[in-house]
Design a protein around this motif. Structure first.
Motif, PDB file in Angstrom:
ATOM      1  N   LYS A 199       0.817  -1.220   0.000  1.00 44.30           N
ATOM      2  CA  LYS A 199       0.000   0.000   0.000  1.00 44.30           C
ATOM      3  C   LYS A 199       0.850   1.269   0.000  1.00 44.30           C
ATOM      4  O   LYS A 199       0.398   2.339   0.441  1.00 44.30           O
ATOM      5  N   ALA A 200       2.088   1.156  -0.496  1.00 42.00           N
ATOM      6  CA  ALA A 200       2.968   2.321  -0.572  1.00 42.00           C
ATOM      7  C   ALA A 200       2.434   3.308  -1.604  1.00 42.00           C
ATOM      8  O   ALA A 200       1.818   2.918  -2.599  1.00 42.00           O
ATOM      9  N   ASP A 201       2.680   4.581  -1.382  1.00 38.81           N
ATOM     10  CA  ASP A 201       2.213   5.613  -2.306  1.00 38.81           C
ATOM     11  C   ASP A 201       2.816   5.435  -3.693  1.00 38.81           C
ATOM     12  O   ASP A 201       2.142   5.640  -4.705  1.00 38.81           O
ATOM     13  N   PHE A 202       4.095   5.057  -3.733  1.00 32.75           N
ATOM     14  CA  PHE A 202       4.802   4.825  -4.987  1.00 32.75           C
ATOM     15  C   PHE A 202       5.359   3.409  -4.958  1.00 32.75           C
ATOM     16  O   PHE A 202       6.134   3.059  -4.065  1.00 32.75           O
ATOM     17  N   THR A 203       4.971   2.591  -5.933  1.00 26.10           N
ATOM     18  CA  THR A 203       5.381   1.194  -5.963  1.00 26.10           C
ATOM     19  C   THR A 203       6.158   0.932  -7.244  1.00 26.10           C
ATOM     20  O   THR A 203       5.664   1.177  -8.348  1.00 26.10           O
ATOM     21  N   LEU A 204       7.386   0.446  -7.092  1.00 23.15           N
ATOM     22  CA  LEU A 204       8.287   0.205  -8.215  1.00 23.15           C
ATOM     23  C   LEU A 204       8.435  -1.298  -8.419  1.00 23.15           C
ATOM     24  O   LEU A 204       8.764  -2.027  -7.482  1.00 23.15           O
ATOM     25  N   LEU A 205       8.200  -1.758  -9.628  1.00 21.63           N
ATOM     26  CA  LEU A 205       8.309  -3.180  -9.950  1.00 21.63           C
ATOM     27  C   LEU A 205       9.255  -3.353 -11.132  1.00 21.63           C
ATOM     28  O   LEU A 205       9.030  -2.800 -12.204  1.00 21.63           O
ATOM     29  N   ASP A 206      10.321  -4.126 -10.909  1.00 18.81           N
ATOM     30  CA  ASP A 206      11.359  -4.324 -11.912  1.00 18.81           C
ATOM     31  C   ASP A 206      11.124  -5.652 -12.629  1.00 18.81           C
ATOM     32  O   ASP A 206      11.372  -6.717 -12.090  1.00 18.81           O
ATOM     33  N   GLU A 207      10.623  -5.569 -13.863  1.00 16.27           N
ATOM     34  CA  GLU A 207      10.282  -6.741 -14.659  1.00 16.27           C
ATOM     35  C   GLU A 207       9.459  -7.744 -13.847  1.00 16.27           C
ATOM     36  O   GLU A 207       9.851  -8.895 -13.665  1.00 16.27           O
ATOM     37  N   PRO A 208       8.309  -7.316 -13.354  1.00 16.47           N
ATOM     38  CA  PRO A 208       7.509  -8.179 -12.480  1.00 16.47           C
ATOM     39  C   PRO A 208       7.000  -9.431 -13.167  1.00 16.47           C
ATOM     40  O   PRO A 208       6.735 -10.435 -12.496  1.00 16.47           O
ATOM     41  N   GLU A 209       6.879  -9.393 -14.508  1.00 14.08           N
ATOM     42  CA  GLU A 209       6.335 -10.547 -15.216  1.00 14.08           C
ATOM     43  C   GLU A 209       7.412 -11.566 -15.600  1.00 14.08           C
ATOM     44  O   GLU A 209       7.132 -12.561 -16.254  1.00 14.08           O
ATOM     45  N   ALA A 210       8.652 -11.337 -15.166  1.00 16.35           N
ATOM     46  CA  ALA A 210       9.742 -12.259 -15.509  1.00 16.35           C
ATOM     47  C   ALA A 210       9.418 -13.666 -15.014  1.00 16.35           C
ATOM     48  O   ALA A 210       8.973 -13.864 -13.882  1.00 16.35           O
ATOM     49  N   CYS A 211       9.642 -14.633 -15.860  1.00 12.62           N
ATOM     50  CA  CYS A 211       9.439 -16.060 -15.541  1.00 12.62           C
ATOM     51  C   CYS A 211       7.973 -16.446 -15.372  1.00 12.62           C
ATOM     52  O   CYS A 211       7.678 -17.566 -14.947  1.00 12.62           O
ATOM     53  N   MET A 212       7.050 -15.528 -15.672  1.00  7.76           N
ATOM     54  CA  MET A 212       5.631 -15.845 -15.530  1.00  7.76           C
ATOM     55  C   MET A 212       5.045 -16.248 -16.874  1.00  7.76           C
ATOM     56  O   MET A 212       5.399 -15.691 -17.904  1.00  7.76           O
ATOM     57  N   ASP A 213       4.131 -17.219 -16.844  1.00 11.20           N
ATOM     58  CA  ASP A 213       3.447 -17.612 -18.068  1.00 11.20           C
ATOM     59  C   ASP A 213       2.370 -16.580 -18.410  1.00 11.20           C
ATOM     60  O   ASP A 213       2.069 -15.683 -17.626  1.00 11.20           O
ATOM     61  N   SER A 214       1.787 -16.700 -19.594  1.00 11.60           N
ATOM     62  CA  SER A 214       0.837 -15.690 -20.071  1.00 11.60           C
ATOM     63  C   SER A 214      -0.393 -15.593 -19.173  1.00 11.60           C
ATOM     64  O   SER A 214      -0.913 -14.492 -18.940  1.00 11.60           O
ATOM     65  N   LEU A 215      -0.867 -16.724 -18.644  1.00 10.20           N
ATOM     66  CA  LEU A 215      -2.035 -16.701 -17.762  1.00 10.20           C
ATOM     67  C   LEU A 215      -1.728 -15.951 -16.472  1.00 10.20           C
ATOM     68  O   LEU A 215      -2.537 -15.133 -16.004  1.00 10.20           O
ATOM     69  N   SER A 216      -0.555 -16.202 -15.905  1.00 14.42           N
ATOM     70  CA  SER A 216      -0.163 -15.515 -14.671  1.00 14.42           C
ATOM     71  C   SER A 216       0.025 -14.024 -14.915  1.00 14.42           C
ATOM     72  O   SER A 216      -0.314 -13.195 -14.067  1.00 14.42           O
ATOM     73  N   ARG A 217       0.554 -13.674 -16.086  1.00 16.24           N
ATOM     74  CA  ARG A 217       0.720 -12.251 -16.403  1.00 16.24           C
ATOM     75  C   ARG A 217      -0.634 -11.566 -16.499  1.00 16.24           C
ATOM     76  O   ARG A 217      -0.806 -10.440 -16.011  1.00 16.24           O
ATOM     77  N   GLU A 218      -1.606 -12.229 -17.106  1.00 21.29           N
ATOM     78  CA  GLU A 218      -2.941 -11.653 -17.199  1.00 21.29           C
ATOM     79  C   GLU A 218      -3.541 -11.441 -15.810  1.00 21.29           C
ATOM     80  O   GLU A 218      -4.206 -10.440 -15.549  1.00 21.29           O
ATOM     81  N   LYS A 219      -3.311 -12.388 -14.908  1.00 16.48           N
ATOM     82  CA  LYS A 219      -3.786 -12.238 -13.528  1.00 16.48           C
ATOM     83  C   LYS A 219      -3.133 -11.027 -12.876  1.00 16.48           C
ATOM     84  O   LYS A 219      -3.793 -10.253 -12.171  1.00 16.48           O
ATOM     85  N   PHE A 220      -1.827 -10.880 -13.111  1.00 20.00           N
ATOM     86  CA  PHE A 220      -1.111  -9.741 -12.537  1.00 20.00           C
ATOM     87  C   PHE A 220      -1.675  -8.422 -13.055  1.00 20.00           C
ATOM     88  O   PHE A 220      -1.941  -7.498 -12.272  1.00 20.00           O
ATOM     89  N   TYR A 221      -1.872  -8.307 -14.371  1.00 15.41           N
ATOM     90  CA  TYR A 221      -2.384  -7.067 -14.940  1.00 15.41           C
ATOM     91  C   TYR A 221      -3.760  -6.735 -14.344  1.00 15.41           C
ATOM     92  O   TYR A 221      -4.059  -5.573 -14.052  1.00 15.41           O
ATOM     93  N   HIS A 222      -4.582  -7.767 -14.174  1.00 13.25           N
ATOM     94  CA  HIS A 222      -5.917  -7.554 -13.611  1.00 13.25           C
ATOM     95  C   HIS A 222      -5.819  -7.073 -12.159  1.00 13.25           C
ATOM     96  O   HIS A 222      -6.518  -6.134 -11.752  1.00 13.25           O
ATOM     97  N   MET A 223      -4.939  -7.712 -11.378  1.00 15.87           N
ATOM     98  CA  MET A 223      -4.782  -7.323  -9.973  1.00 15.87           C
ATOM     99  C   MET A 223      -4.224  -5.910  -9.855  1.00 15.87           C
ATOM    100  O   MET A 223      -4.632  -5.139  -8.984  1.00 15.87           O
ATOM    101  N   LEU A 224      -3.299  -5.561 -10.744  1.00 14.11           N
ATOM    102  CA  LEU A 224      -2.719  -4.222 -10.728  1.00 14.11           C
ATOM    103  C   LEU A 224      -3.794  -3.174 -10.986  1.00 14.11           C
ATOM    104  O   LEU A 224      -3.888  -2.167 -10.265  1.00 14.11           O
ATOM    105  N   LEU A 225      -4.615  -3.401 -11.998  1.00  9.64           N
ATOM    106  CA  LEU A 225      -5.665  -2.432 -12.320  1.00  9.64           C
ATOM    107  C   LEU A 225      -6.700  -2.339 -11.202  1.00  9.64           C
ATOM    108  O   LEU A 225      -7.218  -1.252 -10.917  1.00  9.64           O
TER     109      LEU A 225
END
Length: 297
Positions: free
Chosen positions: A150-176
């Protein structure tokens, strides 16, 4: 709040990794940053989050009234690489629930309910040991920790590294979801620009100032994503026709194929595309725009 970097310079082993980087992260935006491998993205993140000092320049945090604020962990989250946490701190036998509890003592606004909810979405049991996680799972846990901080500014360095396409879609949804709920600011470093193009408000391209020494990382471009896409096009056709068509435009050579040639064109204010049946015009993706900007060498 806004986070401002002013003339950040970093020298490592005699190499000027970052050269007078200045940027401002506004509240309530998702930024995407990309650049060649080794251009200094991770170094920049470490300096922005206070995990590494700059050799010159400064990072400042300003509140809603424009007054300077002292930076605390609750303001900025740049989560550590989980594999390094396991190796360096010997946390192989620590469960995810115990790791979440440890982070709750670092980040004052930590949301443990959110952490457990997101872990459940990835089908992670709370008693899962950190040492039993695959590389892809470690990426997912890092994302969960970043969102739950819950930080005001959140930095993610290649967060999708090593993730499959389904997991990346989950991440994008959670981020939004989290962005919509909180209005936090996110800065994502990624090489998958086209997947992120619908998510990010502004895009940042880092590049080397000296292509021979791979030295002096600097901001080549920082622009609103929609505006950049709306003014970027690929013109293809016979070489002589294309060369004539791009006169007077900001144009980049994208390669020749026999007698055919492709040029990337970035329109400036007031410019319109050339009109002719002698060539084809197509919109450029973020990935192709970045390739174009790097093509001049």
């Amino acid at each position: 709040m806004k986070l401002q970097a002013e003339n950040i310079t970093k020298i490592c082993n005699g190499k000027r990794v970052l050269d007078h980087i200045s940027l401002t992260l506004e509240p309530g935006k998702i930024y995407g940053i990309t650049g060649r491998i080794g251009v200094g993205k991770t170094t920049l993140f470490s300096i922005l989050s206070g995990q590494a000092p700059a050799d010159d320049g400064a990072v400042h945090l300003y509140n809603e009234n424009g007054a300077l604020e002292e930076i605390f962990p609750g303001h900025i989250c740049f989560p550590q690489d989980l594999s390094l946490v396991i190796q360096e701190k010997g946390h192989q036998n620590q469960s995810m629930a115990e790791y979440f509890q440890e982070l709750s003592r670092i980040y004052p606004n930590w949301d443990n309910n959110l952490a457990n909810t997101l872990a459940a979405r990835f089908l992670f049991p709370p008693d899962k040991k950190l040492g039993d996680l695959s590389k892809g799972m470690m990426s997912m846990v890092t994302i969960i920790c970043a969102l739950s901080s819950k930080a005001d500014f959140t930095l993610l360095d290649e967060p999708e590294a090593c993730m499959d396409s389904l997991s990346r879609e989950k991440f994008y949804h959670m981020l939004l979801e989290e962005f919509a709920d909180s209005g936090r600011t996110f800065l994502l470093a990624s090489h998958l620009l086209d997947e992120l193009s619908e998510l990010i408000d502004e895009v940042i391209f880092l590049d080397y100032d000296d292509k021979h020494t791979l030295d002096c990382g600097h901001i080549r471009l920082m622009e609103n994503t929609r505006r950049l896409l709306a003014r970027s096009f690929l013109i293809s056709g016979l070489q002589e026709k294309v060369d004539a068509a791009v006169q007077g435009y900001e144009a980049y050579d994208m390669g020749n194929f026999g007698r055919s040639k492709s040029m990337a064109v970035l329109l400036k204010d007031g410019q319109e595309l050339p009109d002719s049946v002698d060539f084809t015009i197509r919109p450029l993706t973020l990935q192709k725009i970045f390739a174009a900007l790097c093509s001049e060498e």
